[in-house]
Each structure stands twice: as structure tokens, then as C-alpha cells.
Design an enzyme around this catalytic site. Structure first.
Site, PDB file in Angstrom:
ATOM      1  N   GLU B  70       0.819  -1.199   0.000  1.00  0.00           N
ATOM      2  CA  GLU B  70       0.000   0.000   0.000  1.00  0.00           C
ATOM      3  C   GLU B  70       0.854   1.250   0.000  1.00  0.00           C
ATOM      4  O   GLU B  70       0.859   2.005  -0.952  1.00  0.00           O
ATOM      5  CB  GLU B  70      -0.906  -0.024   1.226  1.00  0.00           C
ATOM      6  CG  GLU B  70      -2.259   0.547   0.936  1.00  0.00           C
ATOM      7  CD  GLU B  70      -3.296   0.077   1.931  1.00  0.00           C
ATOM      8  OE1 GLU B  70      -2.926  -0.618   2.906  1.00  0.00           O
ATOM      9  OE2 GLU B  70      -4.469   0.406   1.742  1.00  0.00           O
ATOM     10  N   GLU B 318      -7.022  16.702  39.548  1.00  0.00           N
ATOM     11  CA  GLU B 318      -8.015  17.758  39.726  1.00  0.00           C
ATOM     12  C   GLU B 318      -7.392  19.097  40.052  1.00  0.00           C
ATOM     13  O   GLU B 318      -7.901  20.129  39.662  1.00  0.00           O
ATOM     14  CB  GLU B 318      -9.007  17.364  40.823  1.00  0.00           C
ATOM     15  CG  GLU B 318      -9.963  16.293  40.332  1.00  0.00           C
ATOM     16  CD  GLU B 318     -11.040  15.969  41.338  1.00  0.00           C
ATOM     17  OE1 GLU B 318     -10.809  16.194  42.533  1.00  0.00           O
ATOM     18  OE2 GLU B 318     -12.096  15.487  40.917  1.00  0.00           O
TER      19      GLU B 318
END
Lengths: 99, 517
Positions: B70, B318
């Protein structure tokens, strides 16, 4: 008339290879008379040539000259395709014409 | 010909070296055989094919041949450079050889295919592959991807039988091969063009499924003829400097030794509630609403380790470094100082920056590097946001078994979505994995918010089952007495039990002037 340089890549001594060689010789003798040179390359003996030319399928016929280069694959039984591929116009067939 | 392989009564495996893959493949790919790797567009087939050769060269000293149908070799060299693979160098060293079977741009315009006249075979391709195998002494061959030959050559039957012939020749010269093929859908036929029919012995499927708007990569070994493998889909990820990394979750053996050694949580009263501290190789889940003191608990847990010559590693998802450091300073803990001394490491990042699989790999790498005795994650819920439920569960299992295996104590925090009571999805999915669960809850008492703590579960130990009140001040957390006269704290539906008359009277005397609300 330009001189034709043709290379035919085959794999070993197989019926298919033989068929391709015979079919090609017939076409060449009939259409190109002495205006051609044919080199037969056995990829089993010269795999690096197949590698360089990126040949994947056997038999493959490559028209090296006159340019542009063209490739035809198969055992060349379909003569009309061979003529089209080699761009030998002996019959008044239109370029884009019927395959 | 390189020589023929000796026949064995059993099939050997070839370790691919692709991280995690050999684990789910019970040792590797069937040696001397061809394995079909099938996947949709973008499922990392080409990477798998290339990495199979890369790992062979890098880890096993086995050279490889890459047959490309490819992309051009140059494209492959460039595309794989990002994984740190220097294919051009290996090519120069005769460790890697390309067989370029990609579509050659024709000199004449508008010609999609070579002209075809009669029968043909792939004899030239086979000769080139054999030549390349011989030239570099290859043990591994990758062919990528078969679909492209089918689109170049119209006679699919010929191509199929020729591919079968190639696979048999590769087998006879003793190389292990990977062929990739396309699929049109994630859960449908194995591959296009019936490719699987000729290499049906071994099939691996790679997927890139869209689930809840998130991409999830999985790899599944569909079959290995004659040899064993793990079944089912396993998540994998593709990361910049390593390529494919398979995460063999269910293959992880949950056989960790459990330790009886106790470590401190950073709070003496909590240690007492847990029957003497946490176990050294246990995983503790701390669940609570926002502001109940989870980060505080994680901070003290880290500090307790770092202050006794252990190394602590904190993953914060956080809060930023500055925020964490400021909070810690507020409680009298010097994060920066401990980091400088190498006793603490704080890793902050936003959960959104990477998929959960990547996050897991990063965290494992950090743990491997820092070799901590304690790990805290604040919070798991933040990670849950970026993943599917299944992916999240797999992440937690993967991480938990990893840190337990290393005999590290882990503390995860989890934020409940509601202020009062409630459980989070996080807990529902991971509570069975963790050894201990500590709940932090707001308790409303006559219009006043207080905080309560309970040890819900403590695997392998007795623990205090009361719900205790706690307060937070500049010194940290202080655990006080159990709540009385109130029920439904955990569910958030409080019921104040009317004290009996006797109690009421005795309370009246005890509380004196300060009247209750």
C-alpha cells in the site's frame, strides 16, 4: 520506425512462461519484423532485477522503448491487448477503442 | 532457500516482543506460521506489522522483511519514525529489507491497472520475498496490506491461491509471518476478499471502536491453530515512543501475596478505626462529596510515608501543583521540600490530555521509575469522565493489580456526585477491587453541616463500624465521637431519632445553658 526494446519477466521453466514467450514471439515477428529486441528475465535467477523493476506478477511484459514505458501482465494470450499495450497500430482501431 | 525447518510434534511460539501481546498470546505467535492480522482503517494494522519486525531486531536479534502493498517504503520509514524506530538505519545495516509491491505510478496517465492479457501468478513477488529473506537472513516477514493487491489485480481467485502459496513457502523456509488485511466493519466478516480462507490457521483482530464518543482500541486473538491463547478482547494503546502496548487485564494473575504489615494512614485515630492501620499492599478507596476532605486524606497519607523515609507518589488529576502545594502548606506539610529530598513526587495532569489506556501506561512508567512505597490518586472520578464504564473498570483493575503486585499501598479518592449521601459510579465499579473503603459524608444536624467518616470495609481485619464525626483545621483532620441520635447518614436521608424522655432530661441537665437547636 522506432526500435522496440521489450523485457519479459517470467518465473522459471513453467508452461505459463513458455506460453508467454511463444505468444510474444509470434506477435513480434508478425508486427515488428526485425525492429525489436527481446530480453527474457527469469526472476528466480535474477530476483534483484525484479526488485529493481518492482515486478510483482509473472509473466510481465515491459515495453522499455519506445517511451513511455508500459507494462502488460499475463501470458499474453489476448493478442489484441498485447497490441494495444505495445501501441502497435496495424489495424485501424481507435485508440480509446474496444479492448 | 534458507533451509527447511525440522518438524516438531508440538508447535513452538515466537515471542513477538510487542509489549503485552505475548502475554495474551500465551507466549507469542505460532512459530514458522503465518498469522492474519485483520482490522478496519485506522486500527493500527500497519503499526503491528512494522512493530513485529522492530521488536525482532531490537529484542531478539532477528531480522525482518517488510512487504508493502500500500504505502511506499519511504512513507513507512517516515510514519514509523515517530515511534522512535530508525528503519532506514536498520535497512543500511541489512537487518531490515523492504519488498516494495506498492502501486507504481504509471508513466501514462489515467491507467489504474496494468493491462492484462491472459493468466498470471505472483511468482515475481514470491521470488523477491525469498530473495529479501535470504539477503538479510530474516526470521520474520510482515506483509501489509493484502487488500491492496486485490485492488491491483482483478482475479481474486488467483490472488487468493497465490497468497496461499506464499504462505506455504514462508512456512517451508521457517519464517514467522504477519499478513494484514482490511475489514469493513468492527463486528462483521473477518476480512475482505475472503482473505482469511488461506491463512485461516491464525487470526488476530484489531479494533478501534467508537463507544460513547470515545475511541477504544482492542485486540483479540480469534484463533491459533493447535496452540493456546487468551480469549476475548484486550485493550491496547499506541503511544509515541513505544508503538503498540497491549494491556493484558484479565490475563493478570491475581495472586499477590497479602501482607500483614500495617502502615499508617497519617491519622492515628483512623489507624485505630482500621484495626491498626492500612495493610502495606492494600488499596483503599476514599469516597466523599466535594469538600469533605479527600485531598486532605491523600495529602496526609503521602506525608505519613514521606516522613518515615518511604517514597510517596501522588497523581493529581483535579488540582494543579501550586494548589496542592498551597493546601499542604496550610496543613503544615512542605510538599516542595519533600520533593526536593526525593521522598515525594507529585505528578499533575489533566485527565483529558490522554486516553485512559495511555494514562495507565504513563502511570505505570512513573511508578516503575520512582519506585514508591505509597501511591495516591486524586481523584479517580476525574479519570472516569474521560472514559467508558468498561474502559474505566479495566483501567482500575490494571492499575490496582500492578501496584499490588509491586506491594505498594494505594489510596484512591472518588467524588460522589451529590453532596449528601449517595455513591458514585466509580465506587459501584471498583468497590470489589479495593481492599478498604472509607466514606466521608456531610451530615446535616439541625441546619448545620458537619462531617462524618466511617470505615465501610477493611479486608482481612476488624474495624470500627461507627460513623464518627470529624473536623478539619490547620493541623489536619480530627476524628471525634460517633454520631448518635441520627440515622441515614450514608444515604443522605437523615432521620433524627427523638430521644427518649430519659435521655432528653439527662441532656437537659448536661447541656446546661447552651440550648440545643
Amino acid at each position: 520506425m522506432n526500435k522496440f526494446l521489450l523485457k519479459l519477466y517470467i518465473t522459471g521453466d513453467t508452461p505459463r512462461a513458455e506460453r508467454a514467450i511463444n505468444n510474444l514471439r509470434q506477435v513480434c515477428e508478425r508486427e515488428l519484423h526485425n525492429q525489436y529486441e527481446l530480453i527474457i528475465i527469469d526472476v528466480l535467477e535474477h530476483p534483484h532485477l525484479a526488485e529493481e523493476e518492482k515486478i510483482m506478477v509473472t509473466p510481465t511484459l515491459v515495453r522499455e522503448l519506445p517511451p513511455p514505458r508500459r507494462r502488460i501482465i499475463g501470458d499474453l494470450t489476448d493478442t489484441a491487448k498485447v497490441l494495444l499495450g505495445l501501441n502497435i497500430r496495424t489495424y485501424p482501431v481507435s485508440e480509446s477503442g474496444k479492448d | 532457500m534458507v533451509g527447511s525447518t525440522k518438524e516438531h510434534y508440538y508447535l513452538e511460539k515466537l515471542e513477538t516482543g510487542i509489549p503485552g501481546f505475548d502475554h495474551i498470546a500465551n507466549g507469542g505467535l505460532p512459530k514458522g506460521r503465518t498469522t492474519l492480522v485483520s482490522g478496519t482503517a485506522g486500527s493500527a494494522k500497519t503499526i503491528f506489522a512494522a512493530q513485529f519486525l522492530v521488536e525482532g531486531i531490537a529484542k531478539a536479534g532477528e531480522n525482518g522483511v517488510f512487504v508493502t502493498f500500500e504505502e511506499s517504503p519511504l512513507d513507512i520509514i517516515r510514519n514509523m519514525r515517530g515511534f522512535g524506530w530508525d528503519i532506514a538505519k536498520w535497512e543500511a545495516e541489512c537487518k531490515w529489507a523492504f519488498v516494495d509491491a506498492s502501486r507504481q505510478p504509471d508513466e501514462e496517465r489515467d491507467i489504474k491497472r496494468d493491462l492484462i492479457s491472459g493468466d498470471y501468478d505472483l511468482g515475481a513477488l514470491l521470488a523477491r520475498i525469498e530473495y529479501a529473506v535470504q539477503r538479510v537472513g530474516a526470521k520474520r516477514v510482515s506483509m501489509d496490506s493484502l487488500g491492496a493487491i486485490f485492488s491491483q489485480l482483478p482475479d481474486s481467485n488467483t490472488v487468493r491461491s497465490e497468497l496461499f502459496r506464499i504462505a506455504s513457502v514462508l512456512k517451508s523456509i521457517g519464517v514467522t509471518a504477519v499478513m494484514t488485511a482490511e475489514r469493513t466493519e468492527e463486528y462483521g466478516e473477518i476480512a475482505r476478499y475472503g482473505v482469511e480462507e488461506f491463512v485461516a490457521d491464525n487470526v488476530v483482530i484489531v479494533r478501534n471502536v467508537l463507544e460513547d464518543e470515545k475511541r477504544r482500541r482492542t485486540i483479540e486473538i480469534l484463533k491459533f491453530r493447535g496452540v493456546t491463547h487468551q480469549k476475548g478482547e484486550f485493550p491496547f494503546t499506541v503511544i509515541p515512543d513505544r508503538g503498540i502496548v497491549v494491556i493484558p487485564l484479565s490475563a493478570i494473575e491475581l495472586q499477590q501475596r497479602s501482607s500483614n504489615i500495617r502502615i499508617t494512614s497519617g491519622n492515628l485515630e483512623l489507624d485505630r478505626m482500621c484495626g491498626g492501620g492500612f495493610f502495606r499492599d492494600s488499596v483503599i478507596l476514599v469516597s466523599g462529596a466535594t469538600g469533605t476532605g479527600k485531598t486532605l486524606m491523600a495529602t496526609w497519607f503521602m506525608f505519613a510515608g514521606a516522613s518515615q523515609d518511604e517514597r510517596s507518589l501522588l497523581f493529581a488529576f483535579e488540582e494543579s501543583r501550586d494548589q496542592l502545594s498551597r493546601n499542604a502548606t496550610g496543613w503544615g506539610i512542605d510538599f516542595e521540600g519533600m520533593e526536593k529530598e526525593g521522598r515525594l513526587r507529585v505528578v499533575c495532569n489533566y485527565p483529558e490530555v490522554a486516553g485512559l489506556e495511555d494514562q495507565l501506561i504513563r502511570m505505570k512508567t512513573e511508578i516503575e521509575k520512582f519506585k514508591p512505597h505509597r501511591v495516591a490518586i486524586d481523584s479517580l472520578s476525574a479519570l472516569e469522565r474521560v472514559s467508558t464504564i468498561r474502559g474505566f473498570r479495566e483501567f482500575v483493575i490494571g492499575l490496582t493489580s500492578f501496584i499490588k503486585h509491586k506491594e505498594i499501598a494505594g489510596l484512591y479518592t472518588s467524588t460522589t456526585p451529590t453532596l449528601l449521601g449517595g455513591t458514585s459510579i466509580t465506587e459501584a465499579h471498583i468497590s470489589t477491587i479495593t481492599d478498604s473503603i472509607i466514606l466521608l459524608r456531610y451530615v446535616e444536624i439541625y441546619g448545620e453541616m458537619r462531617r462524618g467518616l466511617t470505615v465501610l470495609k477493611m479486608r482481612g481485619s476488624m474495624h470500627d463500624k461507627d460513623i464518627r464525626e470529624f473536623t478539619i483545621d490547620g493541623q489536619g483532620m480530627h476524628i471525634g465521637k460517633a454520631f448518635h441520635g441520627i440515622s441515614g447518614i450514608l444515604s443522605g436521608n437523615f432521620t433524627h431519632i427523638v430521644p427518649s424522655e430519659v435521655d432528653r432530661i439527662s441532656n437537659l441537665f448536661r447541656s446546661g445553658a447552651t440550648e440545643e437547636h
